[in-house]
Design a protein around this motif. Sequence first.
Motif, short mmCIF file in Angstrom:
data_model
loop_
_atom_site.label_atom_id
_atom_site.label_comp_id
_atom_site.label_asym_id
_atom_site.label_seq_id
_atom_site.Cartn_x
_atom_site.Cartn_y
_atom_site.Cartn_z
N GLN A 37 0.68 -1.08 0.33
CA GLN A 37 0.03 0.21 -0.06
C GLN A 37 0.94 1.24 0.10
O GLN A 37 0.67 2.19 -0.66
CB GLN A 37 -0.81 0.11 1.17
N TYR A 39 3.84 1.62 -1.25
CA TYR A 39 4.57 1.66 -2.40
C TYR A 39 3.57 1.70 -3.51
O TYR A 39 4.09 1.58 -4.77
CB TYR A 39 5.83 0.51 -2.69
N GLY A 40 2.35 1.77 -3.59
CA GLY A 40 1.28 1.99 -4.37
C GLY A 40 1.11 0.92 -5.26
O GLY A 40 0.52 1.06 -6.60
N THR A 42 -1.16 -1.34 -5.85
CA THR A 42 -2.67 -1.66 -5.85
C THR A 42 -3.11 -2.53 -7.03
O THR A 42 -2.39 -2.77 -8.04
CB THR A 42 -3.68 -0.28 -6.01
N LEU A 45 -3.17 -0.86 -10.54
CA LEU A 45 -1.83 -0.79 -11.00
C LEU A 45 -1.39 -2.00 -11.49
O LEU A 45 -0.91 -2.07 -12.79
CB LEU A 45 -0.75 -0.29 -9.93
N HIS A 92 9.75 0.33 -4.81
CA HIS A 92 8.72 0.03 -5.78
C HIS A 92 8.84 -1.04 -6.65
O HIS A 92 8.18 -2.14 -6.92
CB HIS A 92 7.99 1.22 -6.30
N TYR A 131 -0.68 6.26 -11.67
CA TYR A 131 -1.19 5.27 -10.58
C TYR A 131 -0.38 5.60 -9.35
O TYR A 131 -0.82 5.09 -8.10
CB TYR A 131 -0.95 3.93 -11.19
N VAL A 132 0.87 5.94 -9.45
CA VAL A 132 1.95 5.72 -8.49
C VAL A 132 2.32 7.15 -7.84
O VAL A 132 2.96 7.39 -6.75
CB VAL A 132 3.28 5.11 -8.66
N LYS A 134 1.12 9.62 -6.49
CA LYS A 134 0.36 10.15 -4.99
C LYS A 134 1.08 9.51 -3.84
O LYS A 134 1.36 9.93 -2.98
CB LYS A 134 -0.91 9.96 -4.94
N TYR A 135 1.50 8.02 -4.45
CA TYR A 135 2.30 7.26 -3.24
C TYR A 135 3.50 7.89 -3.10
O TYR A 135 4.14 8.06 -1.94
CB TYR A 135 2.27 6.00 -3.44
N GLU A 136 4.10 8.10 -4.11
CA GLU A 136 5.67 8.58 -4.01
C GLU A 136 5.54 9.99 -3.29
O GLU A 136 6.57 10.20 -2.60
CB GLU A 136 6.14 8.81 -5.44
#
Length: 180
Positions: A37, A39-40, A42, A45, A92, A131-132, A134-136
Amino acid sequence: MEWFRRNLSRSSNNNTTVSNPNSQSNSKASQQESEEQIYGITQDLINHLKSFTIDTFKNFPLQDEDDSANGEEARSTSTKIRKDLSQWQERHAVLILSRVKEISQLRYSLCPRHLKEQQFWKIYFKLARSYVVKYELHSIQREKLKKMAMEDEKSADNSPYEVEMSEAKHGNFLEPQPPS
């Protein structure tokens, strides 16, 4: 900020020791899910990544760039993931390679025959960006908050020697009295 507090409380909950073997495997699974979660990684993704083909990477428009100034490729020893990735991107990438076999197979097919490792990951992160990202960004914010907290803690933590030396300089140091 709310997201940070939730993840902080989750990580402290995962650090409890458990003696039941079934609970330990459940704890490891929930810890893995928590890391995925962060590291995005999902399901959205993963579904997106499964649509990638060799042609997706081969036909991706990249300008020819000099990989590195001295021509050496800086790779980590265990995973062969480029060191020019951020720590977040590197972790990631390792998780994606272990979780999504299609990406692992694409990388194996493409590198180094058709693409350099750096090009593969550059394309990957451009294709997965929506996809990633916001997590970064959450990771960057978390690191900044940790750094600020450590700096605050460091400035508030005066060692006994500093206090004693400060008192001696200002004449506040009390001489020990001999016993009566």
